[in-house]
Design a protein around this motif. Structure first.
Motif: not given
Length: 166
Positions: A72, A75, A78, A133, A136, A140
């Protein structure tokens, strides 16, 4: 039993070593292709997530809370970087502070060494928004498979308990 745990930790270290080697072959993280052998259910990130989720020793386990916290934080950075392209220098400063925070978490034994090593290698390849990106996206995948393997383990344990109890 202790010998089996050593093999499990060695497996996590081996997977991270392979991943770090792969990461080091690109100059920017966005150049790292998200191939099946990396992101599929049988891929390296899934295998690593399984090792983290199923570790017997607490110091070798990556707790979902810690993984989500790192995810998080990155993120959020990002999203901030995507909203304002010119603000990437601010994001870069925040990214630079992520590694000391992870080192602290490792020192407190709330994250395992292989996770620290992996995120360190990933952070070293972040140069722009596209790299962030990709970072992340990789986290993920790790987060999703971590949750999956935790659920599989819990379901298996419940089935074992029902078999033994009934």
């Amino acid at each position: 039993m202790a010998r089996r745990e050593e093999a499990r930790e060695t497996r996590a270290q081996q997977l991270v070593r392979n991943l770090v080697s792969r990461i080091n072959q690109v100059s920017k993280l966005s150049e790292l292709e998200l191939t099946d052998d990396l992101v599929s259910e049988k891929g390296e990130l899934s295998q690593l997530a399984e090792e983290f989720a199923n570790a017997k020793e607490e110091r070798d386990k990556l707790k979902p809370t810690q993984l989500r916290r790192v995810f998080h934080d990155l993120k959020r950075l990002e999203q901030k970087a995507r909203r304002r392209q010119q603000a990437f220098t601010e994001v870069r400063t925040a990214l630079a502070l992520t590694l000391p925070e992870l080192a602290y978490a490792y020192g407190r034994e709330v994250i395992p060494r292989p996770f620290y090593d992996l995120v360190k290698a990933l952070l070293q390849r972040v140069q722009d928004v596209n790299d962030l990106q990709r970072l992340v996206a990789l986290l993920t995948v790790l987060l999703a498979y971590h949750k999956y393997h935790e659920k599989v383990r819990k379901t298996s344990q419940q089935a074992d308990q029902q078999t033994q109890g009934g």
